[in-house]
Design a protein around this motif. Structure first.
Motif, short mmCIF file in Angstrom:
data_model
loop_
_atom_site.label_atom_id
_atom_site.label_comp_id
_atom_site.label_asym_id
_atom_site.label_seq_id
_atom_site.Cartn_x
_atom_site.Cartn_y
_atom_site.Cartn_z
N GLY A 35 -45.97 15.23 9.48
CA GLY A 35 -45.03 14.47 10.45
C GLY A 35 -43.68 15.11 10.12
N PRO A 36 -43.33 15.15 8.65
CA PRO A 36 -42.01 15.76 8.57
C PRO A 36 -41.76 17.21 9.42
N PHE A 38 -42.99 18.19 11.97
CA PHE A 38 -43.06 17.99 13.46
C PHE A 38 -41.46 17.33 13.59
N SER A 39 -41.03 16.29 12.85
CA SER A 39 -39.79 15.62 13.01
C SER A 39 -38.86 16.62 12.67
N SER A 41 -38.10 19.56 13.82
CA SER A 41 -37.69 20.35 14.88
C SER A 41 -37.16 19.57 15.96
N ILE A 42 -37.53 17.88 16.10
CA ILE A 42 -37.09 17.11 16.99
C ILE A 42 -35.51 16.96 16.37
N VAL A 43 -35.18 16.56 15.19
CA VAL A 43 -34.07 16.34 14.62
C VAL A 43 -33.12 17.40 15.01
N TYR A 251 -43.36 11.38 26.23
CA TYR A 251 -43.91 11.93 25.00
C TYR A 251 -45.11 10.86 24.37
N SER A 255 -48.59 12.43 23.61
CA SER A 255 -49.07 12.30 22.06
C SER A 255 -50.17 11.71 21.86
N ARG A 370 -33.94 11.76 23.21
CA ARG A 370 -34.71 11.99 22.58
C ARG A 370 -35.13 10.48 21.66
N ILE A 374 -38.79 9.42 20.63
CA ILE A 374 -39.08 9.32 19.26
C ILE A 374 -39.85 7.76 19.44
N LEU A 378 -44.17 6.00 18.73
CA LEU A 378 -43.96 5.01 17.88
C LEU A 378 -44.63 3.62 18.18
#
Length: 446
Positions: A35-36, A38-39, A41-43, A251, A255, A370, A374, A378
């Motif tokens: 998870g971190p 992947f995250s 890159s988004i951040v 997304y 996903s 974005r 995100i 979720l």
């Protein structure tokens, strides 16, 4: 050249999805640890969109595109020598910042050189390169990772942008609107490439000087501040709503569609192909939506695209429990409006904003969007985890696209008011120009 930047951007962005499982196996990481990665890159993308893209106002599109391409190339290569999870997360964050900085200026630069009557088509085609990069990532990963492992994929994904940066350094032109107040000779040389018959005695002015003192005053303000002033505030808010809702659905589908289809008993090959068809559908639709936006108007076209998207995503809600061919057909149709709508709303942003604030406007819309990207996956995860039927989830996504259509239609009304005010200001500036008007050309990017 801007298309190649977008292609490598998409390749690098999507490659991490295929690298992560191999990384987890090599380092014996639990699934939760992905998870971190992947995250990060988004951040990083959000940092590039929100913080770095406005730098185009100071250094120009050309320099920012070249620097950002080199940046994500260098950090992608460094990912190949990462020794642990923490290092990879940090490097993916920095890579994402470069990826996010490159896109708004690449799009803005391409849109400025495009003929105004075909701008939406040009931007849609440029954005198709990004989607093609996503597809290429799956093909290249499937060939490289089983044979040589995940590290060579990062080496390849980093060397290609570095080679492209060298080409851009030599061949990529800069925006005439940016050059005029700073380097009139280079601006004139660029314009003569566009129009060899340009009279050497013609005065070439930035739009702000050609339209009088009001425009010159606007130029002293930060483009970011300009997004929140007077008429742009409402337009910006409505555009952000459309971006967030579209990216939320995009997304969520990307996903969760494979997982939902797997739970409903469909073969893994069907799940993979259905997800790929949502991207392919968007690429095909871009060939129709772009010209339609140019001929029939960007706002009405995108509003209809979202309305059709609401219908097609709702069809997907009923198709997922049917035969495989029905699932694949519904996924393709949904992709034409969900993925195609995402490309279209970027094109809409380039039409909405004037050249001076265009890269900042596009960058911030992508960055704020974005948030929807995100939250969408979720919320779907919470809904499915709480026992909500997949059919209900897809129907709700259709309703979300209806709201997005309403936001675009409202934006059309606001935009008409803004353009009317702008024409009045330009008319006043033209009157003040007097006898010089016959020998003066204003470079507006439009």
């Amino acid at each position: 050249m801007t298309g190649l930047v977008m292609f490598l951007d998409g390749l690098d962005t999507q490659a991490i999805s295929f690298v992560a499982p191999a990384v987890a196996r090599e380092w014996s990481l639990p699934v939760a640890a992905l998870g971190p990665i992947f995250s990060a890159s988004i951040v990083g993308l959000m940092i590039g969109y929100l913080v770095l893209s406005p730098l185009a106002h100071r250094i120009g599109h050309r320099k920012l595109v070249i620097a950002a391409t080199a940046l994500f190339g260098v950090f992608t290569v460094l990912c190949a020598v990462a020794g642990n999870e923490t290092q990879l997360i940090a490097l993916r964050l920095l890579t994402g910042a470069g990826l996010g900085a490159a896109i708004p200026s690449a799009v803005a630069l391409a849109s400025e050189f495009a003929p105004a009557r075909r701008r939406s088509t040009f931007v849609m085609l440029i954005y198709c390169w990004l989607a093609l990069g996503f597809v290429a990532a799956s093909l290249i990963s499937g060939a490289v990772i089983p044979a040589w492992g995940w590290r060579p994929l990062f080496v390849l994904g980093g060397i290609l942008p570095l080679l492209l940066a060298l080409v851009l350094l030599r061949l990529l032109p800069d925006s005439p609107s940016y050059l005029l107040p700073r380097d009139a000779a280079r601006a004139r040389a660029t314009l003569r490439r566009l129009d060899p018959d340009l009279d050497p005695t013609t005065r070439v002015l930035p739009a702000e000087r050609a339209s009088g003192a009001a425009g010159a005053s606007a130029r002293t303000r930060s483009p970011l501040i300009e997004l929140f002033r007077r008429h742009w505030l409402v337009s910006t808010a409505l555009l952000w709503i459309a971006f967030m809702l579209n990216l939320g659905v995009f997304y969520a589908v990307q996903s969760w569609l494979p997982t939902i289809l797997g739970r409903l008993g469909h073969a893994p090959s069907t799940a993979v192909l259905a997800t790929a068809l949502t991207t392919i559908g968007g690429i095909v639709a871009a060939l129709v939506i772009g010209p339609s936006m140019d001929r029939r108007g960007p706002f009405g076209t995108l509003g209809v695209v979202y309305l059709l998207g609401a219908v097609f995503v709702s069809m997907l809600a009923f198709a997922v429990t049917g035969e495989s061919w029905l699932v694949l057909g519904a996924a393709f149709l949904a992709g034409t409006c969900v993925t195609g709508g995402q490309m279209s709303v970027v094109a809409l942003a380039t039409v909405l904003y004037p050249p001076r604030i265009r890269p900042t406007g596009v960058g911030w819309a992508l960055g704020i969007g974005r948030i929807g990207g995100i939250l969408g996956p979720l919320l779907v995860g919470f809904a499915l985890g709480g026992g909500t039927a997949p059919r209900t989830v897809f129907v709700v996504m259709g309703v979300v696209l209806l709201v997005a259509s309403g936001a675009v239609m409202a934006l059309a009304r606001v935009s008409r008011t803004v353009r009317t005010d702008a024409r009045r200001a330009d008319s006043a500036g033209s009157s003040a120009a007097g006898s010089d008007a016959a020998r003066t050309v204003a470079v507006t990017g439009d």
